[in-house]
Design a protein around this motif. Structure first.
Motif, PDB file in Angstrom:
ATOM      1  N   THR A 212     -26.355  26.334  12.087  1.00 10.28           N
ATOM      2  CA  THR A 212     -24.795  26.957  11.475  1.00 10.28           C
ATOM      3  C   THR A 212     -24.232  27.983   9.994  1.00 10.28           C
ATOM      4  O   THR A 212     -23.249  27.746   9.615  1.00 10.28           O
ATOM      5  CB  THR A 212     -24.805  25.159  10.565  1.00 10.28           C
ATOM      6  N   LYS A 233     -20.574  26.883  18.311  1.00 18.67           N
ATOM      7  CA  LYS A 233     -19.491  25.959  17.895  1.00 18.67           C
ATOM      8  C   LYS A 233     -19.517  25.255  16.434  1.00 18.67           C
ATOM      9  O   LYS A 233     -18.470  25.054  16.224  1.00 18.67           O
ATOM     10  CB  LYS A 233     -19.491  24.656  19.010  1.00 18.67           C
ATOM     11  N   LYS A 234     -20.949  24.764  16.054  1.00 21.01           N
ATOM     12  CA  LYS A 234     -21.501  23.882  14.529  1.00 21.01           C
ATOM     13  C   LYS A 234     -21.083  25.164  13.549  1.00 21.01           C
ATOM     14  O   LYS A 234     -21.208  25.449  12.494  1.00 21.01           O
ATOM     15  CB  LYS A 234     -22.130  24.063  14.672  1.00 21.01           C
ATOM     16  N   GLN A 236     -21.059  27.805  10.488  1.00 21.84           N
ATOM     17  CA  GLN A 236     -20.204  27.648   9.289  1.00 21.84           C
ATOM     18  C   GLN A 236     -20.028  28.607   8.638  1.00 21.84           C
ATOM     19  O   GLN A 236     -19.708  29.436   7.727  1.00 21.84           O
ATOM     20  CB  GLN A 236     -20.848  26.954   8.169  1.00 21.84           C
ATOM     21  N   LYS A 256     -13.964  25.986  14.866  1.00 21.33           N
ATOM     22  CA  LYS A 256     -12.994  25.091  13.972  1.00 21.33           C
ATOM     23  C   LYS A 256     -14.574  24.892  12.890  1.00 21.33           C
ATOM     24  O   LYS A 256     -13.743  24.520  11.951  1.00 21.33           O
ATOM     25  CB  LYS A 256     -13.165  23.710  14.608  1.00 21.33           C
ATOM     26  N   ASN A 257     -15.498  25.044  12.881  1.00 25.83           N
ATOM     27  CA  ASN A 257     -16.839  25.027  11.331  1.00 25.83           C
ATOM     28  C   ASN A 257     -16.135  26.198  10.382  1.00 25.83           C
ATOM     29  O   ASN A 257     -17.079  26.030   9.067  1.00 25.83           O
ATOM     30  CB  ASN A 257     -17.384  24.284  11.686  1.00 25.83           C
ATOM     31  N   SER A 259     -16.232  29.366   8.360  1.00 32.40           N
ATOM     32  CA  SER A 259     -15.564  29.425   6.318  1.00 32.40           C
ATOM     33  C   SER A 259     -15.955  30.673   6.655  1.00 32.40           C
ATOM     34  O   SER A 259     -14.557  30.525   5.324  1.00 32.40           O
ATOM     35  CB  SER A 259     -16.769  27.949   6.024  1.00 32.40           C
ATOM     36  N   THR A 278     -10.520  30.523   7.710  1.00 38.33           N
ATOM     37  CA  THR A 278     -12.050  30.897   7.211  1.00 38.33           C
ATOM     38  C   THR A 278     -11.278  32.081   6.226  1.00 38.33           C
ATOM     39  O   THR A 278     -10.456  32.893   6.263  1.00 38.33           O
ATOM     40  CB  THR A 278     -12.020  31.131   9.030  1.00 38.33           C
TER      41      THR A 278
END
Length: 292
Positions: A212, A233-234, A236, A256-257, A259, A278
């Protein structure tokens, strides 16, 4: 203020002190209690049967690690963010310890103090502890390792046996080595190695599917195509500023996660508008190119 441990009052009556059926202290949890005392004032609570000591975030708490020498049954010691000092060798005889958190203290010493422990968590971030990371290479049960902003050195090859590791932080240390060892650390959630001498190709990220947070800023010998971050995929938060990473940012469109993505000084191109919600930092000085 100063705590007065009145010996005429049963210890089990004190808030945050847990005893067994016959009144022997087994756990003390005084986290963020604004303790303005010395560890010596808590000495009546320490003994061979105590298993957990939590004194984190008491910024006026003083004392020396030597007071824990007799706590031979101690399993968890959390005393970070205090004024505690001493050499970590004082803990070498407390071999039952599994979780040690001394982050942001003035403790000193060498990693060799922990060679006889079977650790699950070791937090020494922002201390003066030194030594070669090879000294803890056998700690295969570690899930958390915090050595950032320490004097620790050595090759990260020695981390590969920590297959259950979730968080490894070696930022601003003298560690080096090839990032390819991450293929053995498939459970990693957070990896930080900013401002170190590590190197290698980020294609290894195809193995890090639970990651992450990834911090590799100013690791100039880190290279490869940014598309491999797309396997995480996780993910951030990614900081790879001033690395040799290249590629098209469009390859991250399915994250998608994601940021925050920091890429100053990298030869990465492409349409940033394709990234979901993002904040992207590129160029010098930092420019926010896309914030949806």
């Amino acid at each position: 203020g100063k705590v007065n441990w009145d010996s005429t009052i049963p210890l089990c009556s004190f808030d945050k002190v847990i005893t067994n059926a016959i009144g022997i202290v087994q756990e003390i949890d005084l986290m963020s209690y604004d303790l303005q005392i010395d560890l010596a004032d808590l000495a009546p609570l320490f003994g061979i049967y105590i298993k957990t000591i939590v004194l984190v975030n008491n910024k006026s708490l003083t004392g020396n690690l030597a007071i824990f020498r007799t706590c031979t049954g101690l399993e968890k010691l959390y005393v970070g963010r205090t004024l505690i000092t001493g050499n970590v060798s004082e803990l070498s005889s407390a071999t039952a310890l599994e979780h040690i958190f001394l982050n942001i203290t003035a403790v000193t010493g060498d990693l060799s103090a922990f060679t006889n422990h079977k650790l699950k968590g070791l937090g020494l971030s922002e201390t003066r502890v030194q030594g070669d990371i090879a000294l803890i290479a056998g700690q295969s049960e570690l899930t958390y390792l915090g050595l950032d902003r320490t004097l620790v050195s050595g090759n990260i090859e020695n981390l590969k046996r920590m297959r259950g590791a979730l968080r490894i932080l070696i930022n601003d240390s003298a560690c080096e080595g090839d990032i390819y060892i991450l293929q053995a650390l498939k459970k990693l959630v957070v990896f930080g190695a900013e401002n170190t001498g590590i190197n290698g190709d980020i294609s290894v990220m195809k193995y890090c599917t639970d990651l992450t947070q990834l911090y590799l800023a100013n690791c100039h010998a880190i290279s490869g195509d940014i598309k491999f971050i797309g396997n995480c995929k996780k993910i951030q938060n990614v900081d790879m500023a001033n690395t040799s990473v290249t590629g098209d940012i469009f390859s991250l469109k399915d994250l998608k996660n994601l940021s925050v993505l920091t890429l100053q000084g990298c030869d990465v191109t492409g349409d940033t508008s394709s990234l979901p919600r993002t904040t992207i930092k590129m160029g010098s000085p930092i420019r926010i190119l896309c914030t949806k």
